[in-house]
Design a protein around this motif. Structure first.
Motif, PDB file in Angstrom:
ATOM      1  N   LEU A  16       0.836  -1.202   0.000  1.00 58.47           N
ATOM      2  CA  LEU A  16       0.000   0.000   0.000  1.00 58.47           C
ATOM      3  C   LEU A  16       0.874   1.256   0.000  1.00 58.47           C
ATOM      4  O   LEU A  16       0.554   2.246  -0.670  1.00 58.47           O
ATOM      5  CB  LEU A  16      -0.953   0.001   1.205  1.00 58.47           C
ATOM      6  N   LEU A  20       0.781   4.240  -2.685  1.00 60.22           N
ATOM      7  CA  LEU A  20       0.689   5.651  -2.291  1.00 60.22           C
ATOM      8  C   LEU A  20       1.799   6.475  -2.947  1.00 60.22           C
ATOM      9  O   LEU A  20       1.570   7.593  -3.409  1.00 60.22           O
ATOM     10  CB  LEU A  20       0.781   5.779  -0.759  1.00 60.22           C
ATOM     11  N   LEU A  56       4.161  13.629   1.936  1.00 57.71           N
ATOM     12  CA  LEU A  56       3.559  12.303   1.759  1.00 57.71           C
ATOM     13  C   LEU A  56       4.626  11.277   1.374  1.00 57.71           C
ATOM     14  O   LEU A  56       4.597  10.133   1.853  1.00 57.71           O
ATOM     15  CB  LEU A  56       2.442  12.341   0.709  1.00 57.71           C
ATOM     16  N   ALA A  59       6.399  10.239   4.612  1.00 60.89           N
ATOM     17  CA  ALA A  59       5.587   9.350   5.456  1.00 60.89           C
ATOM     18  C   ALA A  59       5.421   7.972   4.809  1.00 60.89           C
ATOM     19  O   ALA A  59       5.517   6.937   5.494  1.00 60.89           O
ATOM     20  CB  ALA A  59       4.225   9.986   5.702  1.00 60.89           C
ATOM     21  N   ILE A  62       8.574   5.905   5.144  1.00 62.18           N
ATOM     22  CA  ILE A  62       8.702   5.381   6.525  1.00 62.18           C
ATOM     23  C   ILE A  62       7.832   4.116   6.671  1.00 62.18           C
ATOM     24  O   ILE A  62       8.265   3.101   7.218  1.00 62.18           O
ATOM     25  CB  ILE A  62       8.298   6.459   7.567  1.00 62.18           C
ATOM     26  N   ILE A  63       6.598   4.192   6.155  1.00 65.69           N
ATOM     27  CA  ILE A  63       5.687   3.044   6.262  1.00 65.69           C
ATOM     28  C   ILE A  63       6.228   1.860   5.453  1.00 65.69           C
ATOM     29  O   ILE A  63       6.175   0.711   5.899  1.00 65.69           O
ATOM     30  CB  ILE A  63       4.253   3.424   5.795  1.00 65.69           C
TER      31      ILE A  63
ATOM     32  N   ALA B 167       3.174   7.850  11.172  1.00 65.33           N
ATOM     33  CA  ALA B 167       3.330   7.962   9.712  1.00 65.33           C
ATOM     34  C   ALA B 167       1.992   7.708   9.011  1.00 65.33           C
ATOM     35  O   ALA B 167       1.653   8.392   8.040  1.00 65.33           O
ATOM     36  CB  ALA B 167       4.390   6.993   9.223  1.00 65.33           C
ATOM     37  N   LYS B 168       1.232   6.732   9.509  1.00 64.16           N
ATOM     38  CA  LYS B 168      -0.072   6.449   8.892  1.00 64.16           C
ATOM     39  C   LYS B 168      -1.040   7.607   9.112  1.00 64.16           C
ATOM     40  O   LYS B 168      -1.822   7.947   8.229  1.00 64.16           O
ATOM     41  CB  LYS B 168      -0.650   5.144   9.448  1.00 64.16           C
ATOM     42  N   ALA B 170      -0.138  10.675   9.373  1.00 72.35           N
ATOM     43  CA  ALA B 170       0.322  11.736   8.468  1.00 72.35           C
ATOM     44  C   ALA B 170      -0.162  11.465   7.044  1.00 72.35           C
ATOM     45  O   ALA B 170      -0.668  12.364   6.373  1.00 72.35           O
ATOM     46  CB  ALA B 170       1.844  11.819   8.512  1.00 72.35           C
ATOM     47  N   VAL B 171      -0.046  10.221   6.596  1.00 68.82           N
ATOM     48  CA  VAL B 171      -0.473   9.877   5.224  1.00 68.82           C
ATOM     49  C   VAL B 171      -1.968  10.166   5.051  1.00 68.82           C
ATOM     50  O   VAL B 171      -2.374  10.806   4.077  1.00 68.82           O
ATOM     51  CB  VAL B 171      -0.166   8.391   4.911  1.00 68.82           C
ATOM     52  N   VAL B 435      -9.678   0.603   1.916  1.00 68.40           N
ATOM     53  CA  VAL B 435      -8.289   0.132   1.814  1.00 68.40           C
ATOM     54  C   VAL B 435      -7.463   0.697   2.979  1.00 68.40           C
ATOM     55  O   VAL B 435      -6.688  -0.019   3.613  1.00 68.40           O
ATOM     56  CB  VAL B 435      -7.678   0.532   0.440  1.00 68.40           C
ATOM     57  N   LEU B 436      -7.674   1.979   3.267  1.00 66.02           N
ATOM     58  CA  LEU B 436      -6.920   2.596   4.369  1.00 66.02           C
ATOM     59  C   LEU B 436      -7.286   1.954   5.708  1.00 66.02           C
ATOM     60  O   LEU B 436      -6.416   1.669   6.535  1.00 66.02           O
ATOM     61  CB  LEU B 436      -7.188   4.103   4.425  1.00 66.02           C
ATOM     62  N   GLN B 439      -5.697  -1.268   6.546  1.00 62.55           N
ATOM     63  CA  GLN B 439      -4.295  -1.158   6.969  1.00 62.55           C
ATOM     64  C   GLN B 439      -4.133  -0.258   8.203  1.00 62.55           C
ATOM     65  O   GLN B 439      -3.043   0.243   8.463  1.00 62.55           O
ATOM     66  CB  GLN B 439      -3.472  -0.579   5.820  1.00 62.55           C
ATOM     67  N   TYR B 441      -5.131   2.798   8.828  1.00 60.62           N
ATOM     68  CA  TYR B 441      -4.912   4.245   8.671  1.00 60.62           C
ATOM     69  C   TYR B 441      -6.149   4.934   9.248  1.00 60.62           C
ATOM     70  O   TYR B 441      -7.274   4.486   9.003  1.00 60.62           O
ATOM     71  CB  TYR B 441      -4.803   4.622   7.188  1.00 60.62           C
TER      72      TYR B 441
END
Lengths: 160, 511
Positions: A16, A20, A56, A59, A62-63, B167-168, B170-171, B435-436, B439, B441
């Motif tokens: 994912l 992204l 983005l 981040a 990092i993920i 991080a998630k 932030a995304v 989808v987010l 996972q 998010y």
């Protein structure tokens, strides 16, 4: 234990993150194509989106790194994602036929299909009749709610 | 004085039968959505969003308040009875409440949850009425660069609140900001990010985003669940028997818990509510941890104690009052429900801020009154009248429930602009959110990014414009400096300080 390559370590988390990064690249490309971020010392319409895009990237990377460090591997269970895909497909069809065949017929088809998809027990003819009955009631109730109570116009269909 | 008068007029408006019925209706809808696992108050208001177009705004808002208060409380019903929190904010209640249920004290636990929710909700509403006017005065002092820093602060808190994966967070937030940039620019008549698709010039409406994020994604998540899983829940629920007379908490129990536990919980909940993106579950968690820390007998936590339920439930209901303060004064919602209520205001052409709170206070005051009345009167009454039947409402047929939600959601997407394009957007947003969510998010951050993104960009560009492009303006104006310093303080508290490991303590107590 043999060391796995980065490709082998890709799991749903890192996949994912990669998606992204890809989507973000398309966004960034579009931003650069649209206008200069700073022109004559003035901040333009793409400056802020470019900053967001860079953040983005950070981040998502990092993920991605966290994802490849995980022990889990990529696995697809069709039984698990089959129904959501069916719901997405049904909803897409509903959107496509909504205006042309009108609220009533399109909604009856949509709700009836969902009824069978969420069915808890199968094999009974009685259940099928009940599903049809419930479908008609739901579609009628929502029509009354929107069109009659709240005065929202719903399409009657262009083909009729 | 003017504000007091305005609030009294708000109560007067609320008690007009044609208005009051909407609070009651909202409360019943909220109780149902809060109690059914998977459904939330946010989803209820998201589904209500399309009909608010043609409803009177006061009625829409009071109905939202009924849903909000009820949704925050009713998550405790399934949390206590079957150990599955109806809403995330009832997670801590499940730990204690279900243990009590196993001992045959389910009604007592439900009664205590309602009592604590009533206290927390009432204190939260009173604080909202007292603090909001001062927050308006403060909002008037903040200039454009300060507004930029304030929203930046809100974003930092929203992201850092996701302690498990910053991080998630932030995304999700940045994705929301990016989606909001699609369409005509906020300051110039130029289109951006249309990718050659003409309908995208009008941008993506707030309604498809909200409905997609909260309704369609939930539909997809629920479609994954097997029917056996659901049938098991229904079977468990129907086994439970609850008697009405056991609901009322005794004076002795309240004394044992201590009034301070309720008040402390309410204050914690209120202040957490004010923080953007934190919400009911964090409030319940922190209040529970604080109750455990300050308790004379922390070993009883995790074994089915009323004190734990009181702390958690009082806090999560106080969040309602807190979350509305920044939403109404700065357009920054404190939690997901407040974000969707903000959507109700925007869709109806109202922009929250000092102007709304001064010149259009007559629209907002009944909302305050509705929150207060929902907590103090409707909540305990609902428990007493409907309590024994709570369990039945949760066992509604799944196929009817989700088919109806799907239809309301998709038709709602159409209603926003009478175009199937926004309907398609509803589906696309739903798939993205699904989808987010799969996972982990936080989709609330996506919504906050979408709402606050255009604002931060506007204030950023305007600040630079008035200062000839010099970014130092953010570091020279006092209001901006205050918020930048707050970012540093919150960064320290949310990332450096180690929290209490509740899970470990509870496991130890249980064993």
């Amino acid at each position: 234990m043999a060391k796995r390559s980065v490709l082998e370590r890709i799991n749903s988390t890192s996949l994912l993150a990669l998606v992204l990064i890809l989507v973000n690249s398309i966004y960034l490309f579009e931003a650069i194509k649209t206008a200069e971020p700073i022109k004559n010392g003035e901040v333009g319409i793409t400056f802020f989106p470019i900053v967001a895009s860079i953040l983005l990237y950070i981040a998502a990377i990092i993920i991605f790194i966290a994802g490849i460090k995980e022990k889990s591997v990529l696995s697809f269970q069709l039984s698990r994602i089959g129904k959501p895909i069916m719901v997405i497909f049904l909803t897409l069809i509903y959107v496509l036929i909504f205006k042309s065949i009108g609220y009533f017929i399109s909604s009856i088809i949509y709700v009836l299909c969902l009824m069978f998809l969420f069915e808890e027990e199968s094999g009974f003819k009685k259940k099928k009749l009940l599903n049809i009955l419930f479908t008609v009631i739901i579609v009628a109730l929502i029509y009354i709610l929107y069109q009659k109570i709240f005065g929202v116009r719903l399409p009657i269909g262009e083909v009729f | 004085m003017d504000n007091l008068l305005g609030i009294l007029q708000g109560f007067q408006t609320l008690f007009i039968p044609g208005v009051f019925i909407y609070v009651l209706l909202g409360f019943i809808v909220g109780t149902f959505f809060g109690a059914v696992p998977g459904l939330t108050a946010t989803l209820a208001i998201a589904l209500l969003l399309p009909v608010t177009y043609s409803m009177d705004i006061v009625k829409s808002l009071v109905m939202c308040m009924g849903i909000y208060m009820a949704g925050m409380y009713s998550g405790s019903i399934t949390a206590i009875t079957i150990n599955i929190p109806g809403a995330p904010s009832a997670m801590m209640t499940a730990i204690e409440g279900n243990k009590m249920m196993e001992r045959g004290e389910g009604a007592k636990a439900l009664g205590q949850a309602a009592f604590a929710s009533m206290i927390g909700g009432t204190i939260g509403s009173i604080l909202l009425m007292i603090v909001a006017p001062f927050a308006v005065k403060l909002a008037l002092l903040i200039k454009t660069p300060g507004k930029f820093s304030l929203i930046l602060f809100a974003f930092v808190v929203v992201i850092l609140a996701q302690r498990k994966s910053i991080a998630k967070g932030a995304v999700a937030t940045i994705l929301g900001i990016m989606i909001a940039t699609i369409g005509i620019d906020i300051m110039q008549p130029a289109a951006r990010f249309t990718f050659g698709i003409d309908p995208l010039v009008q941008g993506i409406d707030l309604m498809p985003l909200i409905i997609g994020t909260f309704a369609i994604s939930e539909l997809l998540i629920q479609s994954e669940k097997s029917s056996d899983e659901y049938k098991l829940i229904n079977k468990e629920m129907l086994k439970q028997k609850i008697s009405r007379r056991d609901f009322l908490p005794t004076i002795k129990e309240i004394k044992e818990i201590g009034l301070m536990t309720y008040i402390k919980g309410a204050l914690i909940g209120y202040f957490i509510g004010v923080l953007p993106g934190a919400g009911g579950s964090m409030a319940a968690f922190i209040s529970y941890a604080e109750a455990m820390r300050s308790s004379n007998d922390p070993d009883k936590f995790g074994t089915g104690t009323l004190e734990g339920i009181a702390a958690a439930e009082s806090a999560n209901n106080a969040v309602c009052g807190g979350a509305l303060v920044p939403m109404l004064t700065f357009s920054i919602p404190g939690d997901a429900v407040a974000a969707v209520v903000l959507g109700v205001l925007i869709i109806n052409g109202l922009q929250p801020g000092p102007r709304l709170m001064t010149t259009q206070f007559h629209l907002v005051a009944p909302m305050f009154a509705a929150l207060f009345v929902s907590a103090l009167i409707i909540l305990p009454l609902t428990l007493y009248i409907l309590g024994p039947y709570f369990i039945k409402i949760v066992t509604i047929n799944r196929k009817i429930l989700y088919s109806s939600i799907a239809l309301v959601a998709m038709v709602g997407g159409y209603v926003s602009t009478y175009s199937t394009f926004q309907m398609l957007m509803t589906l696309i947003m739903g798939v993205i959110a699904y989808v987010l969510r799969k996972q982990n998010y936080p989709t609330v951050s996506l919504l906050l990014g979408f709402i606050l993104g255009p604002m931060i960009e506007k204030y950023f560009r305007r600040s630079l414009y008035i200062n000839d492009g010099n970014p130092l303006i953010f570091f020279t104006q006092w209001d901006s400096i205050v918020f930048l310093l707050l970012i540093v303080v919150f960064y320290y508290f949310l990332t450096k300080r180690k929290g209490v490991d509740i899970k470990e303590i509870i496991e130890k107590n249980r064993s």
